[in-house]
Design a protein around this motif. Structure first.
Motif, short mmCIF file in Angstrom:
data_model
loop_
_atom_site.label_atom_id
_atom_site.label_comp_id
_atom_site.label_asym_id
_atom_site.label_seq_id
_atom_site.Cartn_x
_atom_site.Cartn_y
_atom_site.Cartn_z
N ILE A 61 0.83 -1.20 0.00
CA ILE A 61 0.00 0.00 0.00
C ILE A 61 0.87 1.26 0.00
O ILE A 61 0.40 2.34 -0.35
N ARG A 62 2.11 1.11 0.39
CA ARG A 62 2.99 2.26 0.59
C ARG A 62 3.04 3.24 -0.58
O ARG A 62 2.96 4.46 -0.37
N PRO A 63 3.14 2.78 -1.85
CA PRO A 63 3.21 3.76 -2.95
C PRO A 63 1.99 4.68 -3.03
O PRO A 63 2.09 5.81 -3.50
N PHE A 64 0.84 4.21 -2.56
CA PHE A 64 -0.38 5.02 -2.62
C PHE A 64 -0.43 6.07 -1.52
O PHE A 64 -1.24 7.00 -1.58
N MET A 65 0.43 5.92 -0.51
CA MET A 65 0.47 6.87 0.59
C MET A 65 1.70 7.76 0.55
O MET A 65 1.82 8.68 1.34
#
Length: 416
Positions: free
Chosen positions: A268-272
């Motif tokens: 999920i990190r790239p979206f945050m």
């Protein structure tokens, strides 16, 4: 509403076109009802051979056409009211009043296909920014309502209330946010984490949790098997991307976040992460809510220390509690947060603590449960409901072990 002030000439033209489409989809007469059977060629020839007077035939034909046009006219009014209510949010009160009036029902219903096309029309029309202030009818962003409802219905959580409202309001009002807004809710079960997440959804989106712009993930339900992690990661990233493309403002809720595998959190990190370009902030705004029981013991210890010192729980500051909470989450224990990049790379904007609930908070939850169902209650009844809960520690019996989680079910014991 901008479009309602000018009395939209463009909207009328669009509505007329759509009306024709809907009438074609619905057919003649009552939508959703089959057309009357047509006579066969032989029957028509037989009638023609009977020598019926031409004048009577013309008169009957005229009456039939007149009746058909009258039905289409009445039907067009119903379709237009439905269209105006659905797309421009106008005329909905009139429709409700007509439904309340006694008398026979007009017997019309929008065909399923017509409803699908109307949903497409609504999304398309709103994409031009003519539908609502947000440019998307699905997004309402009612911060005033969110603050008011949290003040009335969220009990014993002065820190969570303040942090959530300020964080969401600041993010939505920022013309160019640098990244997605990420809030991590922490506390014991039943303290209000899911309740606040639902409130955020219902006040930011017209359809609340059912909105196309809101996605809810529950760890043990959606990602139960570690051997399928690669498949889960691909599915999760695809669903996040699709929602961001569909909506200019998306909300993602991850329940039981402490049970998410660290590799899923990293997926999920790239979206945050911070936005790569300035235009991305306008096109794809996202809010992430992580709900976790992690840190509950630390939060409870702080609340208990304040009580033992004779200090009110409202004196607990965000700065003091967040430091203690962050230290626990960063410990190299067997938890996903410690092993993920969320904390290490400062992707979480706010750690939101939910304090344990005391006896009088449980009574307030019981009161809300009775009011929600329109049931009578007394102070003695509220005391009885609260006494059914288990309170800890054993010596002080100060905090409800389940918070308010089972209160709505427990009031069934006191129904007449």
């Amino acid at each position: 509403m901008a479009v309602g002030q000018d009395g939209p000439p463009a909207g009328l033209g669009l509505g007329c076109c759509v009306l024709v489409v809907l009438l074609l989809l619905g057919g003649s007469g009552s939508p959703g009802t089959p057309p009357p059977p047509r006579a066969t060629w032989a029957e028509r020839q037989g009638h023609a051979g009977e020598g019926a007077p031409r004048g009577r035939a013309n008169l009957e034909g005229y009456e039939a056409v007149k009746k058909h046009l009258g039905a289409v006219g009445a039907l067009s009014k119903q379709y237009w009211q439905y269209l105006a209510c659905k797309v421009w949010q106008e005329g909905c009160e009139e429709e409700k009043e007509e439904q309340k009036e006694p008398g026979p029902s007009p017997g019309w219903s929008l065909p399923l296909v017509g409803q699908d096309y109307l949903e497409i029309l609504s999304a398309w029309y709103c994409s031009f920014g003519k539908c609502c202030e947000t440019g998307d009818c699905r997004i309402v962003n009612n911060i005033t309502g969110l603050e008011a409802d949290l003040s009335e219905q969220l009990h014993g959580q002065h820190l969570a209330k303040e942090v959530v409202v300020r964080a969401v309001q600041g993010f939505l009002q920022s013309p160019q946010p640098k990244k997605a807004l990420v809030l991590s809710f922490h506390g014991w079960s039943g303290t209000g984490k899911n309740f606040v997440a639902r409130m955020v959804a219902s006040h930011l989106y017209r359809d609340g949790l059912r909105s196309d712009c809101v996605r809810v993930f529950i760890s043990l339900l959606h990602f139960p098997h570690h051997k399928y992690l690669d498949s889960y990661k691909a599915q999760l990233q695809r669903q996040l991307s699709e929602t961001l493309q569909l909506c200019r403002q998306s909300l993602f809720i991850f329940d039981e976040a402490e049970k998410l595998h660290s590799s899923l959190l990293d997926a999920i990190r790239p979206f945050m992460a911070p936005y790569g370009n300035e235009g991305q902030a306008d096109q794809q705004r996202a809010i992430f809510l992580f709900l976790s029981n992690l840190g509950g013991n630390t939060i409870n210890e702080v609340a208990l220390d304040f009580w033992r010192a004779g200090r009110a729980r409202e004196e607990i500051s965000m700065e003091f509690l967040e430091q203690r909470l962050r230290l626990e989450l960063q410990e190299p224990a067997e938890n996903s947060y410690a092993h993920s990049h969320l904390l290490r790379e400062n992707l979480i904007d706010f750690l939101v603590p939910f304090l344990p609930l005391e006896f009088h908070h449980v009574k307030l939850c019981a009161r809300d449960a009775f009011l929600a169902r329109g049931l009578p209650f007394s102070e003695a009844t509220l005391d009885a409901v609260a006494r059914m809960m288990v309170f800890v520690p054993k010596e002080e019996k100060l905090f409800s072990a389940q918070g308010c989680k089972s209160v709505p079910q427990r009031i069934n014991y006191f129904l007449p």
